[in-house]
Design a protein around this motif. Structure first.
Motif, PDB file in Angstrom:
ATOM      1  N   LYS A  45     -12.459 -26.179  20.307  1.00 32.28           N
ATOM      2  CA  LYS A  45     -12.824 -25.326  19.158  1.00 32.28           C
ATOM      3  C   LYS A  45     -13.797 -26.065  18.266  1.00 32.28           C
ATOM      4  N   THR A  46     -14.395 -25.342  17.328  1.00 29.43           N
ATOM      5  CA  THR A  46     -15.217 -25.980  16.308  1.00 29.43           C
ATOM      6  C   THR A  46     -14.555 -25.708  14.966  1.00 29.43           C
ATOM      7  N   HIS A  47     -14.908 -26.538  13.984  1.00 24.46           N
ATOM      8  CA  HIS A  47     -14.242 -26.419  12.687  1.00 24.46           C
ATOM      9  C   HIS A  47     -15.106 -25.729  11.640  1.00 24.46           C
ATOM     10  N   ASP A  48     -16.322 -25.369  12.065  1.00 29.06           N
ATOM     11  CA  ASP A  48     -17.211 -24.702  11.111  1.00 29.06           C
ATOM     12  C   ASP A  48     -16.762 -23.280  10.843  1.00 29.06           C
ATOM     13  N   TRP A  49     -16.943 -22.862   9.601  1.00 31.79           N
ATOM     14  CA  TRP A  49     -16.630 -21.475   9.265  1.00 31.79           C
ATOM     15  C   TRP A  49     -17.713 -20.558   9.810  1.00 31.79           C
ATOM     16  N   LEU A  50     -18.943 -21.029   9.638  1.00 30.32           N
ATOM     17  CA  LEU A  50     -20.059 -20.229  10.138  1.00 30.32           C
ATOM     18  C   LEU A  50     -20.255 -20.529  11.611  1.00 30.32           C
ATOM     19  N   PRO A  51     -20.595 -19.508  12.374  1.00 35.83           N
ATOM     20  CA  PRO A  51     -20.816 -19.762  13.799  1.00 35.83           C
ATOM     21  C   PRO A  51     -22.103 -20.559  14.025  1.00 35.83           C
ATOM     22  N   SER A  52     -21.976 -21.840  14.146  1.00 35.84           N
ATOM     23  CA  SER A  52     -23.152 -22.681  14.394  1.00 35.84           C
ATOM     24  C   SER A  52     -22.762 -23.752  15.419  1.00 35.84           C
ATOM     25  N   LYS A  53     -23.767 -24.452  15.924  1.00 33.23           N
ATOM     26  CA  LYS A  53     -23.495 -25.506  16.913  1.00 33.23           C
ATOM     27  C   LYS A  53     -22.886 -26.721  16.203  1.00 33.23           C
ATOM     28  N   PRO A  54     -21.801 -27.230  16.728  1.00 35.57           N
ATOM     29  CA  PRO A  54     -21.192 -28.379  16.060  1.00 35.57           C
ATOM     30  C   PRO A  54     -21.954 -29.676  16.336  1.00 35.57           C
ATOM     31  N   THR A  55     -21.829 -30.635  15.422  1.00 35.45           N
ATOM     32  CA  THR A  55     -22.321 -31.987  15.670  1.00 35.45           C
ATOM     33  C   THR A  55     -21.107 -32.893  15.759  1.00 35.45           C
ATOM     34  N   VAL A  56     -20.796 -33.263  16.998  1.00 32.22           N
ATOM     35  CA  VAL A  56     -19.584 -34.044  17.247  1.00 32.22           C
ATOM     36  C   VAL A  56     -19.936 -35.518  17.244  1.00 32.22           C
ATOM     37  N   TYR A  57     -19.103 -36.317  16.622  1.00 35.64           N
ATOM     38  CA  TYR A  57     -19.307 -37.766  16.693  1.00 35.64           C
ATOM     39  C   TYR A  57     -17.985 -38.513  16.840  1.00 35.64           C
ATOM     40  N   PHE A  58     -18.118 -39.717  17.343  1.00 29.58           N
ATOM     41  CA  PHE A  58     -16.967 -40.599  17.524  1.00 29.58           C
ATOM     42  C   PHE A  58     -17.115 -41.749  16.550  1.00 29.58           C
ATOM     43  N   GLN A  59     -16.015 -42.201  15.974  1.00 23.23           N
ATOM     44  CA  GLN A  59     -16.087 -43.347  15.070  1.00 23.23           C
ATOM     45  C   GLN A  59     -14.769 -44.095  15.019  1.00 23.23           C
ATOM     46  N   CYS A  60     -14.885 -45.423  15.012  1.00 26.72           N
ATOM     47  CA  CYS A  60     -13.723 -46.263  14.767  1.00 26.72           C
ATOM     48  C   CYS A  60     -13.842 -46.792  13.348  1.00 26.72           C
TER      49      CYS A  60
ATOM     50  N   THR B 152     -17.934 -25.087  23.209  1.00 29.08           N
ATOM     51  CA  THR B 152     -16.501 -25.263  23.443  1.00 29.08           C
ATOM     52  C   THR B 152     -16.170 -24.843  24.875  1.00 29.08           C
ATOM     53  N   HIS B 153     -15.056 -25.368  25.364  1.00 26.49           N
ATOM     54  CA  HIS B 153     -14.565 -25.056  26.711  1.00 26.49           C
ATOM     55  C   HIS B 153     -15.582 -25.369  27.802  1.00 26.49           C
ATOM     56  N   VAL B 154     -16.381 -26.372  27.567  1.00 24.96           N
ATOM     57  CA  VAL B 154     -17.292 -26.878  28.602  1.00 24.96           C
ATOM     58  C   VAL B 154     -16.990 -28.357  28.750  1.00 24.96           C
ATOM     59  N   SER B 155     -16.768 -28.776  29.999  1.00 22.30           N
ATOM     60  CA  SER B 155     -16.479 -30.193  30.207  1.00 22.30           C
ATOM     61  C   SER B 155     -17.793 -30.946  30.431  1.00 22.30           C
ATOM     62  N   TYR B 156     -18.084 -31.872  29.524  1.00 21.44           N
ATOM     63  CA  TYR B 156     -19.302 -32.681  29.628  1.00 21.44           C
ATOM     64  C   TYR B 156     -18.941 -34.013  30.282  1.00 21.44           C
ATOM     65  N   ALA B 157     -19.638 -34.317  31.359  1.00 18.17           N
ATOM     66  CA  ALA B 157     -19.379 -35.599  32.043  1.00 18.17           C
ATOM     67  C   ALA B 157     -20.564 -36.531  31.787  1.00 18.17           C
ATOM     68  N   PHE B 158     -20.268 -37.841  31.647  1.00 23.96           N
ATOM     69  CA  PHE B 158     -21.333 -38.805  31.351  1.00 23.96           C
ATOM     70  C   PHE B 158     -21.327 -39.927  32.369  1.00 23.96           C
ATOM     71  N   LYS B 159     -22.479 -40.573  32.444  1.00 23.81           N
ATOM     72  CA  LYS B 159     -22.620 -41.659  33.421  1.00 23.81           C
ATOM     73  C   LYS B 159     -22.281 -43.020  32.823  1.00 23.81           C
ATOM     74  N   GLY B 160     -22.233 -43.078  31.516  1.00 20.64           N
ATOM     75  CA  GLY B 160     -21.966 -44.351  30.853  1.00 20.64           C
ATOM     76  C   GLY B 160     -23.222 -45.089  30.464  1.00 20.64           C
ATOM     77  N   GLU B 161     -24.396 -44.522  30.835  1.00 19.94           N
ATOM     78  CA  GLU B 161     -25.661 -45.198  30.549  1.00 19.94           C
ATOM     79  C   GLU B 161     -26.480 -44.459  29.490  1.00 19.94           C
ATOM     80  N   GLU B 162     -25.922 -43.405  28.930  1.00 21.35           N
ATOM     81  CA  GLU B 162     -26.652 -42.619  27.940  1.00 21.35           C
ATOM     82  C   GLU B 162     -27.061 -43.494  26.753  1.00 21.35           C
ATOM     83  N   SER B 163     -28.068 -43.054  26.033  1.00 20.04           N
ATOM     84  CA  SER B 163     -28.644 -43.877  24.957  1.00 20.04           C
ATOM     85  C   SER B 163     -27.621 -44.229  23.880  1.00 20.04           C
ATOM     86  N   TRP B 164     -26.654 -43.362  23.670  1.00 15.20           N
ATOM     87  CA  TRP B 164     -25.693 -43.607  22.586  1.00 15.20           C
ATOM     88  C   TRP B 164     -24.465 -44.389  23.054  1.00 15.20           C
ATOM     89  N   GLN B 165     -24.373 -44.642  24.368  1.00 16.42           N
ATOM     90  CA  GLN B 165     -23.239 -45.412  24.900  1.00 16.42           C
ATOM     91  C   GLN B 165     -23.453 -46.894  24.632  1.00 16.42           C
TER      92      GLN B 165
END
Ligand code: NAG
Ligand code: NAG
Length: 228
Positions: free
Chosen positions: A43-58, A72-85
């Motif tokens: 799911k997304t947490h926005d009230w307005l129907p817009s594309k979410p910006t998801v981020y990870f943080q420790c 939502t409900h799409v499984s994204y698979a990564f290779k581990g070499e993406e620019s943000w990894q």
């Protein structure tokens, strides 16, 4: 130099103990990189129907935005070499407080926040699945976390990796130095103890001798009286 058998066996036992203790250290000086293997948001947490910006943080670390995760409900698979990894790194067994959030103008919304631990990577393939109902399903990858999080029993696998092999070599060197120092210390202590004992015995012997002289004097017997 030779040590009596008892000291020798004690020294050997200490050497073994030192080596075993030190062999735990590779786990604590490793740096284990964690990459994102797959993610699916429900799911997304926005009230307005817009594309979410998801981020990870420790806690205490930088944000890692996931630019591809928009649906939502799409499984994204990564290779581990993406620019943000990679997402984060573990340098020891300690857990981190981490989470996935959704950027918002006012305040970020939370998909989930939890204690992220190296010991979570208990699968031999280095994968860890994190699932929260109605929020998200994530798979992390951290092959280096497996020996970090588990026990010493897995240490035989450590030397397969070149970098880890170097750690092992370092540990062996350190333990050799420490045990040598320990054995030298033991020898010095033993020699000192031996010297002290000899001195004490000598002093006792002298004292006995003096007492004997005094007794003979008191009885009026000269040292030669027995002979005459
Ligand atoms: C976090 O971000 C700052 C500024 O962008 C950067 O200087 C720093 O190196 C980053 N830290 C890590 C651990 O990536
Ligand atoms: C979570 O994702 C993994 C990998 O895509 C999948 O194998 C698993 O079945 C998913 N679990 C749930 C509860 O959706």
């Amino acid at each position: 130099m030779s040590l009596p058998p008892r000291q020798r066996s004690r020294a050997f036992r200490m050497f073994t103990l030192c080596s075993v203790l030190l062999s735990w250290f590779p786990g604590s000086i490793l740096s284990a990189v964690v990459t994102l293997d797959s993610i699916e948001i429900f799911k997304t947490h926005d009230w307005l129907p817009s594309k979410p910006t998801v981020y990870f943080q420790c806690k205490g670390e930088n944000k890692t935005s996931l630019p591809d995760v928009k649906e939502t409900h799409v499984s994204y698979a990564f290779k581990g070499e993406e620019s943000w990894q990679p997402l984060t790194e573990f340098s020891n067994k300690k857990c981190k407080r981490c989470g996935f959030y959704e950027e918002d103008i006012i305040k970020s919304d939370e998909f989930d926040e939890w204690e992220f631990c190296p010991s979570d990577f208990s699968d031999p393939d280095g994968r860890y699945k994190h699932f929260k109902d109605k929020e998200l399903n994530v798979t992390f990858l951290c092959p280096d976390c497996v020996p970090l999080g588990s026990d010493v029993s897995n240490h035989t696998t450590v030397s397969h990796n070149g970098e880890k092999g170097m750690h092992v070599a370092l540990v062996i060197t350190i333990s050799a130095v420490i045990s040598s120092l320990f054995i030298i210390g033991l020898l010095v202590a033993y020699k000192y103890w031996q010297k002290r004992k000899r001195e004490q015995e000598h002093a006792q012997f002298l004292k006995l001798f003096e007492e004997g002289d005094e007794m003979e004097d008191e009885l009026g017997l000269g040292p030669l009286s027995g002979v005459i």
